[in-house]
Design a protein around this motif. Structure first.
Motif, PDB file in Angstrom:
ATOM      1  N   LEU A 151       0.827  -1.200   0.000  1.00 45.33           N
ATOM      2  CA  LEU A 151       0.000   0.000   0.000  1.00 45.33           C
ATOM      3  C   LEU A 151       0.865   1.255   0.000  1.00 45.33           C
ATOM      4  O   LEU A 151       0.591   2.218  -0.721  1.00 45.33           O
ATOM      5  CB  LEU A 151      -0.927  -0.009   1.218  1.00 45.33           C
ATOM      6  N   ASN A 152       1.952   1.244   0.791  1.00 49.73           N
ATOM      7  CA  ASN A 152       2.824   2.418   0.868  1.00 49.73           C
ATOM      8  C   ASN A 152       3.495   2.700  -0.471  1.00 49.73           C
ATOM      9  O   ASN A 152       3.620   3.858  -0.882  1.00 49.73           O
ATOM     10  CB  ASN A 152       3.883   2.225   1.961  1.00 49.73           C
ATOM     11  N   ASP A 153       3.947   1.644  -1.160  1.00 51.07           N
ATOM     12  CA  ASP A 153       4.580   1.831  -2.464  1.00 51.07           C
ATOM     13  C   ASP A 153       3.572   2.357  -3.491  1.00 51.07           C
ATOM     14  O   ASP A 153       3.901   3.191  -4.336  1.00 51.07           O
ATOM     15  CB  ASP A 153       5.178   0.513  -2.958  1.00 51.07           C
ATOM     16  N   LEU A 154       2.350   1.842  -3.413  1.00 48.40           N
ATOM     17  CA  LEU A 154       1.306   2.293  -4.324  1.00 48.40           C
ATOM     18  C   LEU A 154       1.043   3.782  -4.154  1.00 48.40           C
ATOM     19  O   LEU A 154       0.991   4.540  -5.129  1.00 48.40           O
ATOM     20  CB  LEU A 154       0.027   1.492  -4.081  1.00 48.40           C
TER      21      LEU A 154
ATOM     22  N   ALA B 247       3.017   6.025  -2.787  1.00 52.54           N
ATOM     23  CA  ALA B 247       4.208   6.811  -3.123  1.00 52.54           C
ATOM     24  C   ALA B 247       4.312   7.029  -4.627  1.00 52.54           C
ATOM     25  O   ALA B 247       4.616   8.136  -5.095  1.00 52.54           O
ATOM     26  CB  ALA B 247       5.457   6.115  -2.597  1.00 52.54           C
ATOM     27  N   ALA B 248       4.039   5.973  -5.408  1.00 48.70           N
ATOM     28  CA  ALA B 248       4.109   6.093  -6.863  1.00 48.70           C
ATOM     29  C   ALA B 248       3.014   7.028  -7.383  1.00 48.70           C
ATOM     30  O   ALA B 248       3.250   7.837  -8.291  1.00 48.70           O
ATOM     31  CB  ALA B 248       3.995   4.711  -7.501  1.00 48.70           C
ATOM     32  N   LEU B 249       1.827   6.917  -6.821  1.00 50.14           N
ATOM     33  CA  LEU B 249       0.737   7.798  -7.237  1.00 50.14           C
ATOM     34  C   LEU B 249       1.046   9.253  -6.905  1.00 50.14           C
ATOM     35  O   LEU B 249       0.823  10.143  -7.738  1.00 50.14           O
ATOM     36  CB  LEU B 249      -0.566   7.366  -6.566  1.00 50.14           C
ATOM     37  N   ASP B 250       1.541   9.497  -5.711  1.00 52.82           N
ATOM     38  CA  ASP B 250       1.844  10.864  -5.300  1.00 52.82           C
ATOM     39  C   ASP B 250       2.932  11.487  -6.163  1.00 52.82           C
ATOM     40  O   ASP B 250       2.938  12.699  -6.401  1.00 52.82           O
ATOM     41  CB  ASP B 250       2.269  10.891  -3.826  1.00 52.82           C
TER      42      ASP B 250
ATOM     43  N   LEU C  26      -6.093  -0.138   5.383  1.00 55.11           N
ATOM     44  CA  LEU C  26      -6.479  -0.224   3.973  1.00 55.11           C
ATOM     45  C   LEU C  26      -7.757   0.570   3.711  1.00 55.11           C
ATOM     46  O   LEU C  26      -7.901   1.222   2.673  1.00 55.11           O
ATOM     47  CB  LEU C  26      -6.687  -1.687   3.575  1.00 55.11           C
ATOM     48  N   ASP C  27      -8.669   0.516   4.652  1.00 55.84           N
ATOM     49  CA  ASP C  27      -9.913   1.281   4.572  1.00 55.84           C
ATOM     50  C   ASP C  27      -9.602   2.774   4.509  1.00 55.84           C
ATOM     51  O   ASP C  27     -10.106   3.507   3.645  1.00 55.84           O
ATOM     52  CB  ASP C  27     -10.777   0.941   5.788  1.00 55.84           C
TER      53      ASP C  27
END
Length: 345
Positions: A74-77, A79-82, A119-120
């Motif tokens: 979730l953190n990598d997701l 970070a990439a989006l940001d 996650l929520d």
């Protein structure tokens, strides 16, 4: 979507007792999802798979099978989006609620419950069923007793082929119809985040549409205003081919001063044979405020109301008055009525 194979990405985090990964989706505003940005996103997003001691990025997965096997944290997701989409209004993270989702959490494990809550919190919305809706509208759903945001639930078609598109009809077993009240744009979809209860309904038909069918004579469908035949436009165009469709939950007309709010309201009142015509402000006969109803203007324009039942009001020119011998089909309380009433009090 992140995955080339099925439109889903499995998160590294697991919350179920059998260790299944949670599936999530990223929906990106089509106006900003250029090939360059999407490729950059896949280049930046790391997976759990490694090669020569280094983690593989999504763009480096060589085969379809490795796409199926790969997960992202979730953190990598985020970070990439940001990094690629610094304006977070340009994407939505929509996580599965049922099956491979948050509602499969192992309630006997405090760790699983805590991960589920995180996650929520990171998700904007959820793919689920009608029986998931109440849970995600509950502000007290987190284990740490913090206040949770109310979030929308959509029942997606999970279509992976043209044959699967028949699920969109709502007639396919286990695939309910999702109704969304918004413009057909990404921005419209985002509006559901602010009003999840009022803008999303999973089921056969929203209550307001059922009422509209049952009481069709009480719902205005459209207001039409046009120039009379032969009018040369000498007193201005004013209303020319005006057609205003009404939705069944219209509660307010918003606009700047002089934008025509009172004109629309008065015309609806006139066509609905309102008994308050003496308090009209646009269609007024008051000598001190008589503008549109003076000679040469109002008689050149006529209006008509149509109703959801299929019937229409009789056409009236805007210089006419309400017919008090006909039933009043619109209850209209003009602003002048309230002002006069309060002044008397």
């Amino acid at each position: 979507m992140l995955s080339k194979t099925d439109g889903r990405e499995s998160l590294t985090e697991t919350i179920s007792s059998d260790g299944r990964n949670v599936h999530t989706h990223v929906l990106i505003d089509p106006e900003f999802s250029t090939n360059t940005k999407l490729q950059q996103f896949l280049n930046d997003l790391q997976t759990h798979k490694t090669r020569d001691g280094a983690r593989l990025r999504c763009s480096e997965l060589p085969t379809e099978q490795e796409y199926v096997e790969a997960t992202v944290s979730l953190n990598d997701l985020k970070a990439a989006l940001d990094k690629v989409f610094p304006d977070e209004t340009k994407y939505l993270i929509v996580t599965a609620a049922s099956n491979d989702g948050l509602r499969g959490v192992d309630t006997r494990s405090p760790r699983s419950m805590s991960i589920s809550d995180e996650l929520d919190k990171a998700s904007h919305a959820f793919f689920g069923k009608s029986n998931n809706t109440r849970h995600f509208l509950n502000e007290n759903r987190y284990e740490d007793e913090s206040i949770a945001e109310k979030k929308p639930v959509f029942d997606g078609s999970d279509a992976h082929s043209f044959e699967d598109l028949k699920r969109l009809t709502g007639d396919e077993a286990n695939f309910e119809t999702t109704w969304i009240k918004s413009d057909l744009t990404f921005r419209g979809l985002r509006q559901t985040l602010f009003e999840p209860k009022g803008r999303v309904h999973i089921g056969e038909k929203p209550t307001v549409l059922e009422r509209q069918e049952q009481d069709a004579t009480r719902f205005i469908k459209e207001l039409r205003i046009n120039q009379i035949e032969g009018y040369k436009g000498t007193s201005g165009s004013w209303f020319n081919g005006v057609s205003i469709p009404f939705n069944p939950e219209l509660t307010a007309i918003i606009g700047n001063k002089g934008s025509g709010k009172s004109a629309i309201a008065d015309i609806i009142g006139l066509l609905g044979e309102s008994r308050q015509h003496e308090h009209f402000s646009f269609l007024t006969d008051d000598p001190q405020n008589r503008k549109f109803r003076q000679k040469g203007f109002a008689e050149n324009f006529c209006g008509e109301l149509s109703w959801e039942s299929g019937t229409s009001s009789s056409t009236k020119c805007l210089n006419e008055n309400a017919d008090t011998l006909k039933p009043e089909t619109v209850k209209y309380l003009p602003q002048n009525y309230f002002e006069n009433l309060t002044n008397e009090i």
